[in-house]
Design a protein around this motif. Sequence first.
Motif, mmCIF file in Angstrom:
data_model
loop_
_atom_site.group_PDB
_atom_site.id
_atom_site.type_symbol
_atom_site.label_atom_id
_atom_site.label_comp_id
_atom_site.label_asym_id
_atom_site.label_seq_id
_atom_site.Cartn_x
_atom_site.Cartn_y
_atom_site.Cartn_z
ATOM 1 N N LYS A 1 50.700 -2.234 -54.957
ATOM 2 C CA LYS A 1 49.361 -1.914 -55.467
ATOM 3 C C LYS A 1 48.950 -0.473 -55.177
ATOM 4 C CE LYS A 1 47.249 -4.912 -57.031
ATOM 5 N NZ LYS A 1 47.309 -5.494 -58.396
ATOM 6 N N PHE B 1 48.207 -6.587 -47.480
ATOM 7 C CA PHE B 1 47.048 -6.603 -48.397
ATOM 8 C C PHE B 1 46.533 -5.191 -48.648
ATOM 9 C CE2 PHE B 1 46.127 -11.178 -47.156
ATOM 10 C CZ PHE B 1 46.446 -11.664 -48.402
ATOM 11 N N GLY B 2 46.282 -4.879 -49.906
ATOM 12 C CA GLY B 2 45.799 -3.550 -50.251
ATOM 13 C C GLY B 2 46.931 -2.623 -50.646
ATOM 14 N N GLN C 1 39.009 0.999 -50.289
ATOM 15 C CA GLN C 1 39.064 -0.310 -50.943
ATOM 16 C C GLN C 1 37.732 -0.698 -51.589
ATOM 17 O OE1 GLN C 1 41.750 -1.556 -51.672
ATOM 18 N NE2 GLN C 1 43.197 -0.703 -50.200
ATOM 19 N N LYS D 1 43.890 -12.328 -61.452
ATOM 20 C CA LYS D 1 44.849 -12.009 -60.376
ATOM 21 C C LYS D 1 44.553 -10.619 -59.820
ATOM 22 C CE LYS D 1 48.987 -12.291 -58.151
ATOM 23 N NZ LYS D 1 49.115 -11.031 -57.439
ATOM 24 N N GLU D 2 44.269 -9.680 -60.713
ATOM 25 C CA GLU D 2 43.994 -8.318 -60.275
ATOM 26 C C GLU D 2 42.706 -8.270 -59.425
ATOM 27 O OE1 GLU D 2 43.507 -5.469 -63.398
ATOM 28 O OE2 GLU D 2 44.250 -3.826 -62.140
ATOM 29 N N ASP E 1 43.511 -9.755 -56.077
ATOM 30 C CA ASP E 1 44.246 -8.780 -55.259
ATOM 31 C C ASP E 1 43.288 -7.740 -54.672
ATOM 32 O OD1 ASP E 1 46.628 -10.051 -55.792
ATOM 33 O OD2 ASP E 1 47.292 -8.616 -57.314
ATOM 34 N N ASN F 1 41.355 -9.322 -51.793
ATOM 35 C CA ASN F 1 42.197 -9.408 -50.591
ATOM 36 C C ASN F 1 42.382 -8.044 -49.938
ATOM 37 O OD1 ASN F 1 42.732 -12.162 -50.492
ATOM 38 N ND2 ASN F 1 44.421 -12.001 -51.941
ATOM 39 N N ALA F 2 42.540 -7.026 -50.790
ATOM 40 C CA ALA F 2 42.769 -5.681 -50.261
ATOM 41 C C ALA F 2 41.561 -5.184 -49.474
ATOM 42 C CB ALA F 2 43.084 -4.715 -51.406
ATOM 43 N N GLU G 1 40.677 -8.046 -46.085
ATOM 44 C CA GLU G 1 41.544 -8.026 -44.896
ATOM 45 C C GLU G 1 41.096 -6.925 -43.919
ATOM 46 O OE1 GLU G 1 43.731 -10.404 -44.244
ATOM 47 O OE2 GLU G 1 44.327 -9.472 -42.357
#
Lengths: 439, 387
Positions: A105, A227-228, B329, B363-364, B367, B370-371, B374
């Motif tokens: 990602k 993650f990330g 993020q 899904k994106e 993601d 989650n990014a 966390e």
Amino acid sequence: MTDTTNDTGTDSAAVPDETGNDAGAASASAPSSSSPSRRSLLGWGGAGLALGAAVTGGAVAVARSGDEAVPAASAGGAVAFLGKHQAGIATPVQDRLHFAAFDVKTDDREEFVQLLKDWTKAAARMTAGHEVGEGAYGGLTEAPPDDTGEALGLKPSRLTLTIGFGPGLFEKFDLSDRRPEALVDLPKFPGDNLDKSRGGGDLCVQACADDPQVAVHAIRNLARIGFGKVAVRWSQLGFGKTSSTTPGAQTPRNLFGFKDGTRNVSGDDNSALAEHVWVGEKDGPGWMAGGSYLVARRIRMNVETWDRTSLGEQEDIFGRDKGEGAPVGKAKEHDKPFLKAMKPTSHVRLAHPDSNDGATILRRGYSFTDGTDGLGRLDAGLFFLAYQRDVRTGFIPVQRSLSRSDALNEYIQHVGSAVFAIPPGVRDKDDWWGRALFG
Amino acid sequence: MRPVRLSAATAVAAVAALTAVTGCTEKSEAKGGDNTVEVTATDDKCDVSETKLSAGHVELAIENKGSKVTEVYLLFPDDRIVSERENIGPGTKQKLTAEVKSGSYQIACKPGMKGDGIRQKVTVSGGKTVKRDPRLDKSVADYRAYAQEQADATLPKVKVFTDAVRKGDIEAAKKAYANSRIGWERTEPVAESFGDIDPKVDVREDGLEEGQDLAKDWTGWHRLERALWKDKKIGGREKELATRLDKDLKDWQNRVGKAEITPTSMANGAKELLDEVATGKVTGEEERYSHTDLVDFKANVEGAEKAYGLLKAVASENDPALTKELDKQFAALDKLLGEYRTGGGKDSYTFTSYDKLDKADTKELSDGVNALAEPLSKLAAAVAKSK
């Protein structure tokens, strides 16, 4: 046995972790007693203090398991993490699998390299039976612990973690000129019914262990660290290995009830490994020397229709008898098959190296079942994993011939597919997964 | 709405770790003398006999000489409550006791039990000092103000919605629906700390317990959402429920200022907002009839970003890598959400209907959540390092 060796048994270096414990060596030589297990070591921060805390709790009693009945799955020691080749390929096949493919990602190369380093460190810890980071408990009560904790008290269970790089990774970081020629995109094979959400990926991690909890813990913690930077694209749980790298052991059966993989490459046959599995110095690119290529296929089996097939037809389809596993006309499983005695569409005949210009792959697949499919049919099959020196001379010719003519095709369908370049092993404590490519 | 309500345990642990001061209102044997403060409350005054106290046991002897029911608080500088006594009737006396460490406090009387109250500063000295980072006190006070602002601003928006329902105007009600939820969604962990309000206003159809009657016991936004989008009709029951929603949210508005908030509960609250997104919005379960999930999604992220912003200065001293990652993020998720705006400029709350998203889109988003979630789960640790 060769449980503790990574490749040829000559360079199964130990994992010196941050506590100064020579964890790999300790675990390898005496897996059940002298190694600091997950339970007896809280983490790498302030080892003295952590150990002090452990002995005041109930940890000691648990760590001393000598007088308790130990379940088979808990008996596995540690497989050395460091070595010329990654563990989890030629090393003896464990009972369970959790395989995960990731999408990258981030487009920040430095950040990605840091992830590879963090993953390497965590993998070294987990394969030696330790917790990730500062452990699963004992830290700040307001914050989540570094380790998720479900493997506390479990043995290393021969956990191996094997990383692979998918084709997309080379585009992502402008490494197209370093993409190995042998890492080809697979052609479309007749009968393929591929689901994109069950295939592909820029990265993969294969976690094999004798205890499924240990394998799942490893993937879960790597995903969390990632993650990330990366996101899980798909993953697959497997049980009941379907082939073996230790020919002395009994050949396991697949979900059709047949022994398959009898003539697999043996984990201690160095010349066969060098010829068919490991990428050689001259194969190119240089960063892949000591690595391999992995093809992963999710093969759905129509077990209900198979179960209604007569024994004679089942045996004809495989080219082996069901009880002993002997090739047609032979008495013992390991008797050399006489291919011409088998039906031209039999699986063994078509898959055999002699039918494919000697193409040989190291199979390491697992059975899977993800419950039922909504129509009451078992959602089950073979999660096929094959390692080879070159995909073009390994999996592709074999699958071409199988997909065209194999009588088994009536009962199976390939629904997921991915290829990965498997870099060489992590050599020492300063090395990390992928350093030869990114370093 | 989450199945498990707030981090009661987290909040309690955080309070214990950060303050180590207990408040209690039980009647204790009057110690008299030394550490007793006579508090004389009237309708416009709050006189205290002492403003300098010694650390340890403190007693407030309260007399209400006014004409309104009042309440008296002993507060930390950030408005967190050390101890309180409610419902002190005109002409009555009450006692309030607390164990306090040295530091600054305020005594507040609230005639009519409304507003900020009339305040007096008191200083406690001697004994152990509560070591607190004044910046965190300010963060908590600012966040408390934010939660109150959001509640205050929400009520009129809810009225636009409920008025439309009462008029039987389905289209107008549909239009006002998502907007009426933004303030709530931004501050959901605070709202949810009052366990009784959330099930009245934000419960989903499947959140009812066995034995509860869907027709009788299901109230709040999502019940009206179903009426508007699925049943496509407004009847007498819906009109009743609209009025009840106004009332229940009024209760929220009145109580939001009293929520137990600490620096770490703010940090974990921010993470919980992302949990809300991860479990309810990303799946499209939250707004299953209106498909306005992305509005809630956006509001949850904004609320998390607000709490983070208030804690960032302290957190970045303790863990600069973490705040760098969080900045990145948050920006990435904001950008991703921005791609689903369907006009109205970059600050609009008009988003694509969630049922129009395909699997790859969700899904994106997942993601992206989650990014962010966390590293956000590590914010409390970064904040807790300085107290």
